[in-house]
Design a protein around this motif. Structure first.
Motif, short mmCIF file in Angstrom:
data_model
loop_
_atom_site.label_atom_id
_atom_site.label_comp_id
_atom_site.label_asym_id
_atom_site.label_seq_id
_atom_site.Cartn_x
_atom_site.Cartn_y
_atom_site.Cartn_z
N MET A 131 69.36 15.84 55.09
CA MET A 131 70.22 16.98 55.41
C MET A 131 71.52 16.94 54.61
O MET A 131 72.08 17.98 54.25
CB MET A 131 70.52 17.01 56.91
N ARG A 132 71.99 15.75 54.33
CA ARG A 132 73.18 15.61 53.47
C ARG A 132 72.87 16.12 52.07
O ARG A 132 73.67 16.85 51.47
CB ARG A 132 73.61 14.14 53.43
N GLU A 133 71.71 15.76 51.55
CA GLU A 133 71.31 16.20 50.22
C GLU A 133 71.07 17.71 50.18
O GLU A 133 71.25 18.33 49.13
CB GLU A 133 70.04 15.46 49.79
N GLN A 134 70.68 18.28 51.31
CA GLN A 134 70.46 19.72 51.39
C GLN A 134 71.74 20.49 51.69
O GLN A 134 71.72 21.70 51.89
CB GLN A 134 69.41 20.03 52.47
N HIS A 135 72.86 19.77 51.72
CA HIS A 135 74.18 20.38 51.94
C HIS A 135 74.26 21.13 53.27
O HIS A 135 74.78 22.25 53.34
CB HIS A 135 74.55 21.30 50.77
N ALA A 136 73.70 20.52 54.31
CA ALA A 136 73.80 21.10 55.65
C ALA A 136 75.27 21.18 56.05
O ALA A 136 76.05 20.25 55.80
CB ALA A 136 73.02 20.25 56.65
N ALA A 137 75.64 22.30 56.66
CA ALA A 137 77.02 22.45 57.11
C ALA A 137 77.32 21.52 58.28
O ALA A 137 78.46 21.06 58.44
CB ALA A 137 77.28 23.89 57.51
N ALA A 138 76.32 21.26 59.09
CA ALA A 138 76.48 20.37 60.24
C ALA A 138 75.15 19.72 60.56
O ALA A 138 74.09 20.34 60.37
CB ALA A 138 76.99 21.14 61.46
N VAL A 139 75.19 18.49 61.03
CA VAL A 139 74.00 17.78 61.47
C VAL A 139 74.23 17.39 62.93
O VAL A 139 75.13 16.60 63.24
CB VAL A 139 73.73 16.52 60.62
#
Length: 362
Positions: A131-139
């Motif tokens: 999710m970090r690599e996918q540039h998620a705004a929030a996890v």
């Protein structure tokens, strides 16, 4: 299947009969414009003539061109998704958290992604990194954990890594971390809810309450157990270890633990089930033994999932605002720049819902 056209009107093929995805250069060539003009036309926020825009969109449609969303995310021109990482997508409480996350994400124009760990910490590590690599705004991480040094270290690493990527870690229904870390925490009053449920039984005259709690050391399990024991102390009722029977939060576990308690000859007049699913199992075991609820044994649950009101008798339980948990998690994560100090840690209240599964003993 035909291949995308190149600038000379031919179509390109790659490998054994497989099409190569169209590129922005293919669109530009077919529309007879520059790559920069295609980019401006697709962005929609630059002046492009209607005729040019029409030619670009016609080429996009005929070539089945798909915009590279990942590249747009890198350039900051597209809003990152909100990722929900949960242990099990089939549980009713988790499903309601997911609904809240999706609803709030949608109001902010964000895509929501749901991932399941199945209780595997290594998979959780992998999903957070993805999710970090996918540039998620929030996890948003949901589900009980075993708190301690290992947990704090892992969450601190998550928080730092996501923050460095412009994302935000949200712990939903999980223990908070030490101050100073870039993390948002949204909890609910587990202990207070359990106190209300046990207090209701004790006020009704019950003194032998079978407590079907969760697994030992799990954060939510221990908080509910603490609320149960606090209520006993408040009513000057001694804690009986044999009545405190831990297990998993499943219907099967609720059935087996109640059946085993009955077969052992254990004396109790009420059951406090750690979740509504556990309560359903307990009700089945009590009926199988020929006992009436609430005539012979009273039962309370925890969660207030939708079917609780439809059981026979309808289940007295503790309402947890699961959808509001999800909504609050997203709202705080996406609006953290406007949040006041202290708004990065919120505790939502729980509520006892009194129905028909408890009776007074005198």
């Amino acid at each position: 299947m035909t291949s995308p056209r190149t600038g000379n009107g031919k179509r390109r093929r790659v490998g054994a009969g497989q099409d190569k995805p169209s590129t922005i250069r293919d669109v530009a060539a077919q529309a007879g414009v520059s790559v920069a003009t295609v980019s401006r036309a697709l962005a929609g926020n630059y002046p492009v003539s209607e005729d040019t825009r029409a030619r670009v969109m016609s080429a996009v449609e005929s070539l089945h061109y798909v915009v590279n969303v990942h590249a747009k995310a890198l350039s900051g021109r597209v809003a990152g998704p909100v990722a929900l990482v949960i242990q099990d997508i089939t549980g009713p409480s988790f499903a309601h958290v997911a609904a809240g996350v999706e609803q709030e994400a949608a109001t902010h124009g964000r895509l929501s992604l749901v991932c399941a760990t199945h209780g595997d910490s290594d998979r959780e590590d992998d999903l957070v990194q993805l999710m970090r690599e996918q540039h998620a705004a929030a996890v948003v991480l949901v589900g009980g954990v075993v708190p301690g040094e290992v947990y704090h270290r892992r969450m601190a690493q998550y928080a730092a890594a996501l923050d460095a990527a412009g994302s935000r870690l949200v712990l939903c229904g999980r223990p908070p971390l030490p101050e100073g870390l870039p993390v948002t925490v949204v909890e609910y009053d587990n202990k207070g809810g359990a106190f209300q449920a046990a207090d209701h039984l004790l006020t009704a005259g019950h003194r032998r309450i079978l407590f079907l709690g969760g697994e030992p050391l799990q954060s939510s399990s221990e908080e509910r157990r603490a609320g149960y024991r606090q209520a006993l102390r408040a009513h000057d009722v001694p804690y009986a270890e044999e009545l405190d029977v831990p297990g998993t939060y499943t219907r099967v576990s609720g059935y087996q633990r109640t059946r085993d308690a009955l077969r052992s000859g254990m004396n109790f007049t009420a059951v406090f089930a750690g979740t509504d699913m556990v309560a359903v199992g307990a009700l089945a075991a009590l009926r199988e033994a020929g006992l009436d609820v609430p005539g012979d044994v009273s039962v309370v649950g925890f969660d207030d999932v939708p079917f609780a009101a439809d059981l026979s008798p309808s289940l007295t339980t503790v309402r947890v605002p699961y959808e509001e948990l999800g909504r609050t998690a997203v709202r705080l994560a996406l609006g953290r720049e406007e949040c006041l100090a202290g708004d990065d840690h919120v505790v939502l209240s729980t509520q006892l819902v009194i129905r028909q599964s408890v009776r007074r003993t005198s």
